[in-house]
Design an enzyme around this catalytic site. Structure first.
Site, PDB file in Angstrom:
ATOM      1  N   ALA A 105      -0.386  28.619  64.033  1.00  0.00           N
ATOM      2  CA  ALA A 105      -1.739  28.866  64.574  1.00  0.00           C
ATOM      3  C   ALA A 105      -2.722  29.113  63.429  1.00  0.00           C
ATOM      4  CB  ALA A 105      -1.709  30.054  65.524  1.00  0.00           C
ATOM      5  N   TYR A 141       2.108  31.466  62.108  1.00  0.00           N
ATOM      6  CA  TYR A 141       1.827  30.647  60.915  1.00  0.00           C
ATOM      7  C   TYR A 141       1.186  29.319  61.322  1.00  0.00           C
ATOM      8  CZ  TYR A 141       2.711  28.220  56.456  1.00  0.00           C
ATOM      9  OH  TYR A 141       2.580  27.512  55.283  1.00  0.00           O
TER      10      TYR A 141
END
Ligand code: NAP
Length: 249
Positions: free
Chosen positions: A159, A157
């Site tokens: 990233a 998430y």
């Protein structure tokens, strides 16, 4: 009526933050296209509510991670309303897991919806905006893409949302001078997404928040309204954090 005469497409608008944005934009005079992938009932009921309030709304089903569905969605909105002035890339998911328990499937699904979805919708709408010589793209990222602590237990998430911030800046450069592209990084906002997380997780994040509370979807919608309106015409490639001070840089 700050969006009078405008057409806005909001992805993932049947529920949560997207719903609040669609409602506010409609109240400000925009014709709104409410995208959903699964929440048809919620999307239809929002469209009805907007019409009851005297606004104009349509619903459009599409999984934002699928290029063909995004293409059809944009075509349907243009058939109905003739143009798109504002795109809000709001659709997103989180599958919280300790890093070592994440799987390739979780990674792919998170990146496909949160990051690729934002790319696909922007790519489909940008030519229309460039043709009109004007447009606003607003990407809903997250403090998880900015702040170290917020990324704990949320690797794919975080990233994906850091990717959305990079995409925002790159699109701002590539779509200028006619299209403004900005991002909003919400902190902990009261929606189904946060309700699905362990209570301890939310408690810890509120503790880290200078304003010591969670936020409401309507508070994110107010920032989106600013970025959609003429008030922000000289702002592009920026990130507005709506997080009660959490993740401040
Ligand atoms: P939510 O209540 O869980 O709503 C998520 C929305 O995304 C739903 O409308 C859902 O629609 C849509 N969606 C999911 N997958 C989709 C897909 N493949 N195609 C189209 N739509 C899809 O979450 P929320 O809190 O409102 O989150 C909205 C955005 O804010 C997300 O990008 C999220 O990452 C971001 N955000 C939220 C918080 C928070 O604390 N709540 C914090 C930071 C950032 P369907 O039900 O129709 O699939």
């Amino acid at each position: 009526m700050r969006l009078q005469g405008k057409v806005a497409l909001i992805t993932g608008a049947g529920r949560g933050i997207g719903r609040a944005i669609a409602l506010l934009f409609a109240q400000e005079g925009a014709k709104v296209a409410i995208n959903y992938s699964k929440s048809e009932k919620e999307a239809l009921s929002l469209a009805e509510e907007i019409r009851r309030l005297g606004g104009v709304a349509m619903t459009v089903k599409a999984d934002v991670s699928k290029a063909d569905e995004v293409k059809n969605m944009v075509q349907r909105v243009v058939q109905e309303y003739g143009k798109i002035d504002i795109l809000v890339n709001n659709a997103g998911i989180v599958i919280p897991k300790p890093f070592l328990e994440t799987t390739e499937e979780i990674w792919d699904r998170t990146i496909d919806i949160n990051l690729k979805g934002t790319y696909l919708c922007s790519k489909e709408v940008a030519p229309l905006m460039l043709g009109q010589g004007r447009g606003k793209i607003i990407n809903i990222a997250s403090v998880s893409g900015l702040a170290q602590k917020s990324a704990l237990g949320n690797v794919p998430y975080a990233a994906s949302k850091a990717g959305v911030i990079g995409l925002t800046r790159s699109l701002a450069v590539n779509l200028g001078p006619h299209v403004n592209v900005n991002a909003i990084c919400p902190g902990v906002i009261e929606t189904d997404m946060t309700a699905s997380l362990p209570a301890e997780y939310t408690r810890m994040r509120v503790e880290e928040t200078p304003l010591k509370r969670t936020g409401k979807p309507e508070e994110v919608a107010m920032a989106a309204l600013f970025l959609a309106s003429e008030d922000s015409d000289f702002i592009t490639g920026e990130v507005i954090t709506v997080a009660g001070g959490r993740g401040m840089r």
